[in-house]
Design a protein around this motif. Structure first.
Motif, PDB file in Angstrom:
ATOM      1  N   ILE A 117     -77.026  45.142 -18.106  1.00  0.00           N
ATOM      2  CA  ILE A 117     -76.930  46.222 -17.122  1.00  0.00           C
ATOM      3  C   ILE A 117     -75.594  46.149 -16.390  1.00  0.00           C
ATOM      4  N   ARG A 118     -75.060  47.311 -16.031  1.00  0.00           N
ATOM      5  CA  ARG A 118     -73.776  47.397 -15.329  1.00  0.00           C
ATOM      6  C   ARG A 118     -73.992  48.036 -13.962  1.00  0.00           C
ATOM      7  N   TYR A 119     -73.444  47.415 -12.926  1.00  0.00           N
ATOM      8  CA  TYR A 119     -73.610  47.914 -11.558  1.00  0.00           C
ATOM      9  C   TYR A 119     -72.290  48.448 -11.008  1.00  0.00           C
ATOM     10  N   VAL A 120     -72.399  49.272  -9.992  1.00  0.00           N
ATOM     11  CA  VAL A 120     -71.251  49.634  -9.161  1.00  0.00           C
ATOM     12  C   VAL A 120     -71.190  48.609  -8.037  1.00  0.00           C
ATOM     13  N   VAL A 121     -70.084  47.879  -7.933  1.00  0.00           N
ATOM     14  CA  VAL A 121     -69.979  46.813  -6.934  1.00  0.00           C
ATOM     15  C   VAL A 121     -68.751  47.036  -6.052  1.00  0.00           C
ATOM     16  N   LYS A 122     -68.805  46.460  -4.879  1.00  0.00           N
ATOM     17  CA  LYS A 122     -67.706  46.617  -3.919  1.00  0.00           C
ATOM     18  C   LYS A 122     -66.648  45.535  -4.141  1.00  0.00           C
ATOM     19  N   TRP A 123     -65.443  45.837  -3.715  1.00  0.00           N
ATOM     20  CA  TRP A 123     -64.332  44.910  -3.871  1.00  0.00           C
ATOM     21  C   TRP A 123     -64.633  43.543  -3.253  1.00  0.00           C
ATOM     22  N   ALA A 124     -65.338  43.543  -2.134  1.00  0.00           N
ATOM     23  CA  ALA A 124     -65.580  42.285  -1.421  1.00  0.00           C
ATOM     24  C   ALA A 124     -66.301  41.270  -2.295  1.00  0.00           C
ATOM     25  N   ILE A 125     -67.183  41.730  -3.165  1.00  0.00           N
ATOM     26  CA  ILE A 125     -67.939  40.807  -4.002  1.00  0.00           C
ATOM     27  C   ILE A 125     -67.041  40.103  -5.002  1.00  0.00           C
ATOM     28  N   VAL A 126     -66.115  40.838  -5.613  1.00  0.00           N
ATOM     29  CA  VAL A 126     -65.284  40.227  -6.646  1.00  0.00           C
ATOM     30  C   VAL A 126     -64.228  39.289  -6.051  1.00  0.00           C
ATOM     31  N   TYR A 169     -68.843  55.287 -16.519  1.00  0.00           N
ATOM     32  CA  TYR A 169     -69.808  56.133 -17.226  1.00  0.00           C
ATOM     33  C   TYR A 169     -69.497  56.185 -18.718  1.00  0.00           C
ATOM     34  N   ARG A 170     -68.217  56.281 -19.056  1.00  0.00           N
ATOM     35  CA  ARG A 170     -67.831  56.357 -20.468  1.00  0.00           C
ATOM     36  C   ARG A 170     -68.282  55.108 -21.220  1.00  0.00           C
ATOM     37  N   LEU A 171     -68.039  53.938 -20.630  1.00  0.00           N
ATOM     38  CA  LEU A 171     -68.424  52.690 -21.291  1.00  0.00           C
ATOM     39  C   LEU A 171     -69.940  52.546 -21.383  1.00  0.00           C
ATOM     40  N   ALA A 172     -70.658  53.003 -20.343  1.00  0.00           N
ATOM     41  CA  ALA A 172     -72.124  52.930 -20.382  1.00  0.00           C
ATOM     42  C   ALA A 172     -72.677  53.803 -21.501  1.00  0.00           C
ATOM     43  N   ARG A 173     -72.064  54.970 -21.726  1.00  0.00           N
ATOM     44  CA  ARG A 173     -72.495  55.834 -22.833  1.00  0.00           C
ATOM     45  C   ARG A 173     -72.173  55.188 -24.170  1.00  0.00           C
TER      46      ARG A 173
END
Length: 287
Positions: A117-126, A169-173
């Motif tokens: 699974i792929r999430y949308v994450v915030k800069w602070a996490i990385v 989105y492109r990569l998820a497809r």
């Protein structure tokens, strides 16, 4: 005295968690990435394996939670799609109340076989040491928030994030994998003044959910409800003390692609709000 003992248990658990990340998950993930580079594994498969490794790491921390603080996490699929009509991948959405969701959601996605699974994450996490490198190269969308770019207007920040989301989105497809979103936008710590729902937050991410549905028309939707046995909170590590010697139930409802994403999301969060409202906060389990 009991609070002190639980604090010690929590501290030991957090140390064990950090050591597992530093000496087990991180080196294993980097070794896998190195081997894939040497053996020239195609990029789509690399992203699948990288994302799966990260999700497996999160799910395995369930064992440490049980061992150190006595927290039992139990997930089950309540509404299912069987047969040939079941989508290959899902948009995973649900409530977000606690830092423990870093464990809860991998447990839930493992239950439905959606580990890449792929999430949308915030800069602070990385920016967190070691985690940042594990997040990169697995198809996640790393987006900037207002606090990440305070000098940019909201419109300019959206323009900055747009190419990131389009690639996501492109990569998820292309990879035919699940994506994840918290429609509340942030951890729920209690209802705001005038809120219509008392046990889940406002759906500030409804537009992003709709966009995900538009961009991923072949995806189903998996709704994850974490039935919290404690009142809202979860912004500090100390709030995990309330989870000592408790059971945490998670339900997963699988649906086909919604025809009206806005109406669908409102309905499932209305139901979620009622379920959490009807749930009496459990006492620590005995024995």
């Amino acid at each position: 005295m009991k609070k002190f003992v639980n604090l010690v248990r929590l501290g030991a658990g957090l140390v064990a968690w950090g050591l597992a990340l530093l000496f087990v998950f991180y080196p294993a993930g980097m070794a896998k990435r190195g081997w894939m580079a040497v053996t020239r594994v195609n990029m789509a498969e690399r992203r699948r394996r990288n994302a799966s490794h990260l999700a497996e790491a999160g799910a395995s921390l369930d064992y440490l939670a049980r061992l150190f603080i006595g927290l039992t996490i139990e997930a089950h699929v309540r509404t299912n799609i069987r047969g040939l009509d079941r989508p290959e991948a899902f948009i995973v959405a649900g409530n977000h109340r606690h830092a423990m969701d870093a464990v809860n959601y991998p447990v839930a996605t493992k239950m439905i076989g959606q580990m890449s699974i792929r999430y949308v994450v915030k800069w602070a996490i990385v920016k967190i040491p070691f985690l940042g490198k594990l997040f990169r190269g697995n198809g996640y969308a790393i987006v900037a928030r207002r606090k990440d770019m305070p000098d940019l207007s909201s419109e300019d920040r959206r323009k900055f994030n747009r190419p990131v989301l389009e690639e996501y989105y492109r990569l998820a497809r292309e990879d035919a994998v699940s994506v994840g979103i918290f429609p509340e936008g942030e951890r729920f710590t209690g209802p705001k003044e005038g809120a219509t729902r008392k046990h889940v937050g406002e759906l500030v991410g409804k537009g992003t959910f709709r966009e995900m549905c538009d961009a991923l028309p072949s995806h189903g939707v998996a709704i994850v409800t974490v039935l919290w046995p404690t009142p809202p909170g979860g912004k500090t590590v100390y709030s995990m003390l309330e989870l000592c010697d408790r059971r945490l139930d998670i339900t997963i409802d699988l649906y086909r692609h919604p025809s009206d994403p806005d109406e669908f999301l409102e309905e499932v969060f209305d139901r979620m709000d009622k379920e959490l409202g009807d749930l009496p906060y459990r006492s620590p389990r005995s024995g």
